[in-house]
Design a protein around this motif. Structure first.
Motif, mmCIF file in Angstrom:
data_model
loop_
_atom_site.group_PDB
_atom_site.id
_atom_site.type_symbol
_atom_site.label_atom_id
_atom_site.label_comp_id
_atom_site.label_asym_id
_atom_site.label_seq_id
_atom_site.Cartn_x
_atom_site.Cartn_y
_atom_site.Cartn_z
ATOM 1 N N LEU A 103 -185.037 -14.650 94.306
ATOM 2 C CA LEU A 103 -185.947 -14.779 93.165
ATOM 3 C C LEU A 103 -187.404 -14.716 93.640
ATOM 4 C CD1 LEU A 103 -186.286 -15.633 90.105
ATOM 5 C CD2 LEU A 103 -186.340 -17.993 90.922
ATOM 6 N N GLY A 104 -188.181 -13.814 93.040
ATOM 7 C CA GLY A 104 -189.593 -13.703 93.383
ATOM 8 C C GLY A 104 -189.880 -13.007 94.706
ATOM 9 N N SER A 105 -188.851 -12.417 95.335
ATOM 10 C CA SER A 105 -189.049 -11.740 96.627
ATOM 11 C C SER A 105 -189.880 -10.468 96.490
ATOM 12 C CB SER A 105 -187.696 -11.363 97.228
ATOM 13 O OG SER A 105 -187.020 -10.466 96.344
ATOM 14 N N ARG A 106 -189.895 -9.907 95.304
ATOM 15 C CA ARG A 106 -190.560 -8.636 95.006
ATOM 16 C C ARG A 106 -190.054 -7.492 95.896
ATOM 17 N NH1 ARG A 106 -196.810 -9.661 93.465
ATOM 18 N NH2 ARG A 106 -196.676 -7.397 93.236
ATOM 19 N N VAL A 107 -188.793 -7.599 96.290
ATOM 20 C CA VAL A 107 -188.158 -6.527 97.065
ATOM 21 C C VAL A 107 -187.030 -5.938 96.227
ATOM 22 C CG1 VAL A 107 -186.862 -5.953 99.146
ATOM 23 C CG2 VAL A 107 -188.749 -7.594 99.269
ATOM 24 N N ASP A 108 -187.041 -4.601 96.103
ATOM 25 C CA ASP A 108 -186.105 -3.881 95.241
ATOM 26 C C ASP A 108 -184.907 -3.409 96.056
ATOM 27 O OD1 ASP A 108 -184.817 -2.246 93.483
ATOM 28 O OD2 ASP A 108 -186.442 -0.797 93.289
ATOM 29 N N ARG A 109 -183.853 -4.244 96.135
ATOM 30 C CA ARG A 109 -182.620 -3.803 96.812
ATOM 31 C C ARG A 109 -181.419 -4.228 95.995
ATOM 32 N NH1 ARG A 109 -181.764 -5.232 102.729
ATOM 33 N NH2 ARG A 109 -179.823 -4.101 102.324
ATOM 34 N N HIS A 110 -180.685 -3.230 95.537
ATOM 35 C CA HIS A 110 -179.569 -3.484 94.626
ATOM 36 C C HIS A 110 -178.318 -3.922 95.384
ATOM 37 C CE1 HIS A 110 -181.472 -0.369 91.637
ATOM 38 N NE2 HIS A 110 -182.329 -1.280 92.059
ATOM 39 N N ALA A 111 -177.600 -4.886 94.815
ATOM 40 C CA ALA A 111 -176.332 -5.344 95.397
ATOM 41 C C ALA A 111 -175.224 -5.154 94.367
ATOM 42 C CB ALA A 111 -176.439 -6.816 95.787
ATOM 43 N N HIS A 112 -173.989 -5.132 94.862
ATOM 44 C CA HIS A 112 -172.826 -5.100 93.968
ATOM 45 C C HIS A 112 -172.807 -6.363 93.116
ATOM 46 C CE1 HIS A 112 -171.422 -1.544 95.887
ATOM 47 N NE2 HIS A 112 -171.401 -2.127 97.072
#
Ligand SMILES: [Zn+2]
Ligand SMILES: [Zn+2]
Length: 288
Positions: free
Chosen positions: A223-232
Motif C-alpha cells: 500500500l502506497g509503494s507507488r510501484v506498478d507490479r501486477h500479481a496473480h
C-alpha cells in the motif's frame, strides 16, 4: 454479473485474441492494437478489420477494449515528444475504431521536470484536440488510475477530477479503475471497511458513475509503494477480499473487469485460466 475478461495478445492476427477470449469463457476482452513499445505500426487493412469485427459478433464478446501504447506521454513538457504522442494516440484511436472496439484506455502520462498542474493542462489540451479530430468516432477514451511511479499523473483521485474539469467535453471521457494501481497509490481496498472508504472517497472526488472498466490485478508491492507490479489474484499484497468486494458490488454489475496479470507462472502456462477460475469461485461463493 460483471463482464469478466483478460488482456490478450493479438500476435498472429487481431481476431485471434477474440478466439482465445472465447476459449477462456470470457464475456469481454482487452487488446493492444499494435506492439505497445513501438511508436508506429503497419496500418490495419480492411480485411483484417472486418474479420475482427465479424469474430466479435460471433463470439458475443461485449464492450471490447483497447489499451494504448507505453511510449505515449500526453503530459510531456517536451514539445517534440508531445506532438509525437498526440499523433500516435490519434493512430490508436483510428485503429481501435476500425476494429469496432468500444473503449480506449490511456495512462495520463508523466509531467517530468515540470509541475503537476502544467502536465494535467497538457493532457487536457491533447484530449480536446483528439476529441475534435475524432468527433464522429464511436469509441470512448477512458483515463486509467495509475500507481504514481516517478512523475506519472493519475495516482491521486484529485488529479483525475482536475483532468475532467479541464477538458471541454468531460462527458466523452470515463475512468478505468485499476485495483493494483489504486492500492499502490495509497488507497486501501484490503478489507470490506477499507474498500467502502476508498469507494466513498472516489465517489466524492471523481464520481463512481465515471468508472466504465476495472482492471483486476493484485499488487506485488505494498500500500502506497507507488510501484506498478501486477500479481496473480490472491498472491499479492491486496489479497482476495478486494476482488470479492468488487465482484459483488451492485454498483458495478454490468462493467467489464479485465485481468492484466502475468501470463505464466512456473509450470502453469495459462494463468488466465487460474485467475478467471478464482473470480468465478468468488462470484459463486457470494451467490451461495
Ligand atoms: Zn491497468
Ligand atoms: Zn499496471
Amino acid at each position: 454479473m460483471p463482464l469478466l475478461g483478460a488482456h490478450l495478445s493479438i500476435a498472429g492476427g487481431p481476431h485471434l485474441a477474440l478466439l482465445e477470449a472465447r476459449r477462456l469463457g470470457c464475456d469481454t476482452v482487452q487488446v493492444f492494437t499494435k506492439a505497445p513499445n513501438q511508436w508506429s505500426a503497419k496500418p490495419i487493412d480492411e480485411a483484417q478489420a472486418s474479420l475482427f469485427r465479424r469474430t466479435l459478433r460471433e463470439t458475443g464478446l461485449r464492450l471490447p477494449i483497447a489499451h494504448d501504447g507505453y511510449l505515449i506521454n500526453l503530459a510531456s513538457p517536451d514539445e517534440t515528444l508531445y506532438q509525437r504522442s498526440l499523433s500516435a494516440f490519434l493512430d490508436e484511436m483510428h485503429r481501435a475504431e476500425q476494429l469496432g472496439l468500444r473503449y480506449l484506455v490511456m495512462h495520463p502520462g508523466a509531467h517530468l521536470e515540470d509541475s503537476e498542474e502544467a502536465g494535467l493542462q497538457r493532457v487536457a489540451r491533447a484530449l480536446d484536440e483528439i476529441h475534435s479530430r475524432c468527433s464522429n468516432y464511436r469509441i470512448r477514451i477512458l483515463i486509467e488510475t495509475t500507481a504514481g511511479q516517478g512523475t506519472t499523473l493519475g495516482h491521486r483521485f484529485e488529479q483525475l477530477a482536475r483532468l475532467l474539469e479541464l477538458v471541454a467535453a468531460p462527458r466523452r471521457l470515463g475512468i478505468c479503475f485499476d485495483t493494483c494501481h489504486v492500492f499502490a497509490a495509497g488507497y486501501d481496498l484490503t478489507t470490506a471497511k477499507e474498500y467502502d472508504a476508498t469507494m466513498r472517497h472516489f465517489d466524492r472526488i471523481v464520481g463512481l458513475k465515471r468508472i466504465r472498466v476495472f482492471h483486476l490485478n493484485d499488487s506485488v508491492k505494498g500500500l502506497g509503494s507507488r510501484v506498478d507490479r501486477h500479481a496473480h489474484l490472491g498472491r499479492g499484497q491486496l489479497g482476495l477480499e478486494a476482488f470479492r468486494q468488487l465482484l459483488t458490488d451492485p454498483r458495478f454489475t454490468e462493467l467489464p473487469m479485465i485481468l492484466e496479470t502475468p501470463k505464466e507462472d512456473g509450470d502453469n502456462k495459462c494463468m488466465d485460466e487460474v485467475n478467471l477460475a478464482t473470480l468465478r469461485r468468488l462470484l459463486a461463493e457470494a451467490s451461495a
